[in-house]
Structures are given as structure tokens and as C-alpha cells.
Design a protein around this motif. Sequence first.
Motif, PDB file in Angstrom:
ATOM      1  N   ASP A  11       2.972 -11.280  -9.089  1.00  0.00           N
ATOM      2  CA  ASP A  11       3.709 -10.934  -7.881  1.00  0.00           C
ATOM      3  C   ASP A  11       4.070 -12.212  -7.136  1.00  0.00           C
ATOM      4  OD1 ASP A  11       3.406  -8.209  -8.424  1.00  0.00           O
ATOM      5  OD2 ASP A  11       1.482  -8.127  -7.385  1.00  0.00           O
ATOM      6  N   THR A  54      12.443  -5.991  -8.570  1.00  0.00           N
ATOM      7  CA  THR A  54      11.872  -6.371  -9.864  1.00  0.00           C
ATOM      8  C   THR A  54      12.868  -7.282 -10.571  1.00  0.00           C
ATOM      9  OG1 THR A  54      10.616  -4.332 -10.080  1.00  0.00           O
ATOM     10  CG2 THR A  54      11.053  -5.554 -12.096  1.00  0.00           C
ATOM     11  N   GLU A  88       7.581  -8.935  -9.912  1.00  0.00           N
ATOM     12  CA  GLU A  88       7.919  -8.350  -8.618  1.00  0.00           C
ATOM     13  C   GLU A  88       8.059  -9.462  -7.595  1.00  0.00           C
ATOM     14  OE1 GLU A  88       5.591  -5.186  -7.053  1.00  0.00           O
ATOM     15  OE2 GLU A  88       6.541  -3.711  -8.356  1.00  0.00           O
ATOM     16  N   THR A 101      10.951  -5.280  -1.848  1.00  0.00           N
ATOM     17  CA  THR A 101      10.547  -5.592  -3.223  1.00  0.00           C
ATOM     18  C   THR A 101      11.683  -5.364  -4.206  1.00  0.00           C
ATOM     19  OG1 THR A 101       8.249  -5.013  -2.763  1.00  0.00           O
ATOM     20  CG2 THR A 101       8.935  -5.041  -5.072  1.00  0.00           C
TER      21      THR A 101
END
Length: 404
Positions: free
Chosen positions: A52, A84, A93, A82
Motif C-alpha cells: 500500500d 488500484t 493500492e 484509493t
Amino acid sequence: MTNNKIIDVKQWNNIEGLTRLIDAIYTDDMPARIVGGAVRDTLRGLSFSDIDIATPLLPETVMKKLDAIGIKTIPTGLQHGTITAISDGNNFEVTTLRKDIESDGRHAKVEFSDDWREDAMRRDFTINALYTDPKTGKIFDYFNGLEDLDKKCIRFIGNAHDRIKEDHLRILRYFRFLARFDNVYIDPDSIAACKSLSSRQMTLARERIHDELMKILAVKNPYNAIELAYQNTIFTSFLPEINQASVEALKELVTREERYGIAPLALRRFAALLKHTHQSADKIASRLKFSNVMRKSLLNRLSEQKIEAQDCKRIAFQYGKQVAIDQILLHSKDNDISPYIISIQNWDIPQFTITGGHLIEKGLSAGPIISTVLQQIKNDWIEAGFPNQTNLENIVDKRIEQYQ
């Protein structure tokens, strides 16, 4: 926040697509940092699957920069900042720094920020609020997460009650992290908060509860965490049937798994918890919104009787070798487990070769009677210990004689 600890970032340079992604969104005045599990587990010397990334950049800016160099982006949680990013086949992410401005225990309304400490404040545990500069390896620790990691202390950031009220799932997550760490230091304030707010877990979707519970049961040894949860009535709101005998059954199963080299399986361990409440198993599976497949798989692992030698192959034939091994671990005497497991592992499950057409050829009239007799023959064959084809034909003839 001051510390001198550095992560060797060379190990991250080998992750396909990561360096390319970081270079696209990193500047000296707007750096990107790796956060959470990848940092925590790297410091513990463990492998990790997810990376992340946190950034002060707005999600639209992140997408624009990544799209410009051919990295595909998916707005998976745009309202929460967020996206991806799919870089060289790997998913990452990327989340904009944020702060919670409103939460009902299940959903949070966030506001984007450029304050790293503010972003860290909204995370659950101190060990999950560690950030690393992917270029220098410098660690940014705002709430003594490094110290807690060293002493294996799972502790909520700030006030534990406030963190749980923001997201009630954090109670289960707390016990999942307790289960993952060995010889963990128990923070009394965290336990007290989990206990006092445990009933709020019932505001969660049941699927989220059972998913988190299965993650707890899947770790190497969940016994201590489950026992602590039981002692503090943490799971009572959604699993009131669990008692001390259930917890001890789980402990016995984990010991057996380790002794006989059987890999952990969450559903097997859940069956152990229900070992003394199996009459309620179907109701429990329904309450926790198990899928039909998962519910049947759970029920197949439960038994009111001790498993004997003659039961092993029958169970393997009906439900498969994995279920048979699980039943052996759950319901056999200690001295029987090893020979029973070996007998299953070395057994080639036979095929039942008799069909309805076979019965008609032998003179049985077509109709509903065919399926009835076919099932009786199969039961006879199983009861006889799966004899060879010649003996199976004898079983067929004897059954057909009763209907002629």
C-alpha cells in the motif's frame, strides 16, 4: 516520530512495477511512502503480499500521472482516495492522505489531507501506522509503532474506544493481529475497549464477521487469541454457543495438526469450536451468512460419534480425503489418528460402476424403483468395505432378487 531505523529498500526494488510506479508520483516536496503491512512485516522479517502506498497527491492527479506512463489505474475507492494501479502485472493500492470527518462504525466520510500524522491517526493500530520512504528507507513512526512491534504489543492508536467506534470491525482485526503474533503483550486498555463495545459488532455485515473470524482461525496457532476473546465475551454477540469446552477442543486440534504435520485449515478449526454444539451448527452457519457450499462443508466435518477404522474410507468416499482427514483429527482417539490418516492418504478412492441401465439389463423394471435400488446397492457396497467388481456384482444380484 524521531528514530534512526532504516529499511533496506533494495529488497523492494525487485518487485515488478513498484519502482516505476513510485518514480511517477514521487517528488521531493510531495513524496510517496509505503505504509502498513509491507513495512510491518518487512521489519519482522516476514514475506508480504500487498503493498500500500500513501501520497499527498489527489487521486485524480495520481491517475493522470500513472496513465501518462502506461500504468493502468482503477478507481476502486475513489471517494476514499484509493485507486488500484496495475504496474508490470502487479497490483498496488495508492491512497491519498486523508482524515475521517464522520463515521458510523461501518462507513467513514473522509477529507483529503497533506498531513502525514493526520493520515496515521485514522489507522487502527500503532504497528500499522509505520511509513517508509521507498527511496531512502527512512521510517516515519508517529505513535511508537516501532516500540510496540519490538515488544509484540497490539495497541490502538490514541483512544481505543474512539478507534473502535469509527469502525466496529476493528475488534475482530485486533484479535486477528493477536493471533498472528506469538507471545504478544496484552494491552489492557485495548482489551477493555473491545469488551465494552463488543455488541457493536452486530452492526456489521455477517459476511464481514465470518470472513474476519476465518482469518483469525487460519493463522498458525489461534488458540490464545480465541481463548482471550472467549474469556472477555468478545464473540458472544454473534457466537453465544461457544463455551470453554469449545476453546479446549480448538487447542486439542491445533496440537494434533502440529503433531501430525497437517496444515492449518480455518473451517476445520471452526468445526472444532462447534464440536460440543454441533446441533446448532446449521443455525450458526446461517447466522454468519455462510455460503451453501461452505455450510455443507462445515456440517460434513461434524460428527456425534468417535471415528473408527471402518468409518475412514466411507467418509473419504462420500466427502473426499480432506474431509476424512479433518474428521479423523477432530473425532478420533489419539492413538488412532496416525494409522487412520495414513490409510486415507494411501488409498485410491474407487469408482462406483453400477448404473440404472445395468439394473435394467439384469431384469429390474424401469421407473422410480431404479434410483432406490441403486442407492441401496451403493450403501451395501460401502458397508462391505468397497469390495472388487466381482463381489459388487454379487451385491447387485442379491438386491435385485428382493424385487423380482
